[in-house]
Design a protein around this motif. Sequence first.
Motif, PDB file in Angstrom:
ATOM      1  N   GLU A  58      13.984  -1.677  30.974  1.00  0.00           N
ATOM      2  CA  GLU A  58      14.191  -0.337  31.520  1.00  0.00           C
ATOM      3  C   GLU A  58      14.955  -0.457  32.823  1.00  0.00           C
ATOM      4  O   GLU A  58      14.579  -1.243  33.698  1.00  0.00           O
ATOM      5  N   ASN A 117      16.857   6.245  32.247  1.00  0.00           N
ATOM      6  CA  ASN A 117      16.166   7.507  32.499  1.00  0.00           C
ATOM      7  C   ASN A 117      17.180   8.625  32.692  1.00  0.00           C
ATOM      8  O   ASN A 117      18.072   8.520  33.526  1.00  0.00           O
ATOM      9  N   GLU A 149      15.574   7.737  27.902  1.00  0.00           N
ATOM     10  CA  GLU A 149      14.235   8.238  28.188  1.00  0.00           C
ATOM     11  C   GLU A 149      14.340   9.628  28.793  1.00  0.00           C
ATOM     12  O   GLU A 149      14.981   9.819  29.819  1.00  0.00           O
ATOM     13  N   ASP A 179       9.291  10.012  27.848  1.00  0.00           N
ATOM     14  CA  ASP A 179       8.718   9.314  28.992  1.00  0.00           C
ATOM     15  C   ASP A 179       7.507  10.082  29.538  1.00  0.00           C
ATOM     16  O   ASP A 179       7.403  11.287  29.332  1.00  0.00           O
ATOM     17  N   LYS A 200       6.272   6.979  25.306  1.00  0.00           N
ATOM     18  CA  LYS A 200       5.783   6.132  26.405  1.00  0.00           C
ATOM     19  C   LYS A 200       4.556   6.772  27.026  1.00  0.00           C
ATOM     20  O   LYS A 200       4.649   7.841  27.630  1.00  0.00           O
TER      21      LYS A 200
HETATM   22 CA    CA Z   1      11.105   5.865  32.502  1.00  0.00          CA
END
Ligand code: CA
Length: 279
Positions: A58, A117, A149, A179, A200
Amino acid sequence: SKENGRNGFSFYFEELNIDNERVITLDTEIRKAIENRDFTLYYQPKVNIEQNKIVGLEALVRWKNDKLGFVSPGEFIPYAEESGLIIPISEIILEKACEDLVLLRAVGYSKLTIAINISSIHFQQTNFLESIQKILEKENTSAQNFEIEVTERTVMNSDEETIRKLVRLKQLGFKLAIDDFGTGYSSLSYLVRFPLDYLKIDSSFIQHIVTLDDKQAVVDAIIQMAHRLNMEVIAEGVESVQQLNLLRKMGCDYIQGYYYSRPVPMDELIEFLQLWEYE
Ligand code: CA
Ligand code: C2E
Ligand code: CA
Ligand code: CA
């Protein structure tokens, strides 16, 4: 007053109790940082529990500024969202991630995917898809290398435009993750409507999973539900072997957290990867 400030950033900063002077400095310095592409990415490995292998990373943005020192994304991302500066920042982040993929490939790690993200403010721009595609083309990189995400906030409306964008991202080859699952909105209808790959589980659930039976029950239920919907589950914020073992027992697919590694800069990441089995 609060009422007057509602449309500007003043509302946000009143809530955060950040003083005016810092806001002004932050604004000036962020604009300079965008100009100089002064952001770096740290990476946190994502581990497949069953195979005990690192399967992805990530990307988490980091910003160190001469005047302000190290500014956490928890502070400057919300500001960048309020001011619209998140869009150029987000583009720089994607470009840097593309560049880092080249570095990773050069040392033999060509199968690792990078999760990015994406802020809802960026996602909701009408030209969001075009802006992303343009960067991939420019960097000569394929969407297959990336996961996107998004938070529940981004998808909560379940409107046609959101569905269209998510479907298009899938068609382009991106994997999609929700997320911070469990922290946002009660409606789960979007889980059925959207073509999502990963869910997640927010670290707030993982934190007390060993000591609190109700947290454990919720995490167990989330994992089962996700699997029934053909999604894989990533637990974030895993810090102990007890948490890891419990999550393994529950059938969780992937783990991220300090237990394995904090987010680290690219050179440290490459050293870390060399300690692991790969392929
Ligand atoms: Ca994240
Ligand atoms: P997030 O996407 O939920 O990222 C996870 C956060 O948890 C990261 O904080 C990470 O460093 C931290 N973390 C990871 N493992 C552990 C652990 O075991 N224990 C604890 N206590 N924390 C852990 P970070 O890097 O400060 O980022 C905070 C938030 O800022 C992110 O939350 C995300 O919402 C946002 N953010 C970070 N980088 C980006 C970016 O490149 N773009 C956008 N749009 N937002 C970003
Ligand atoms: Ca998260
Ligand atoms: Ca979070």
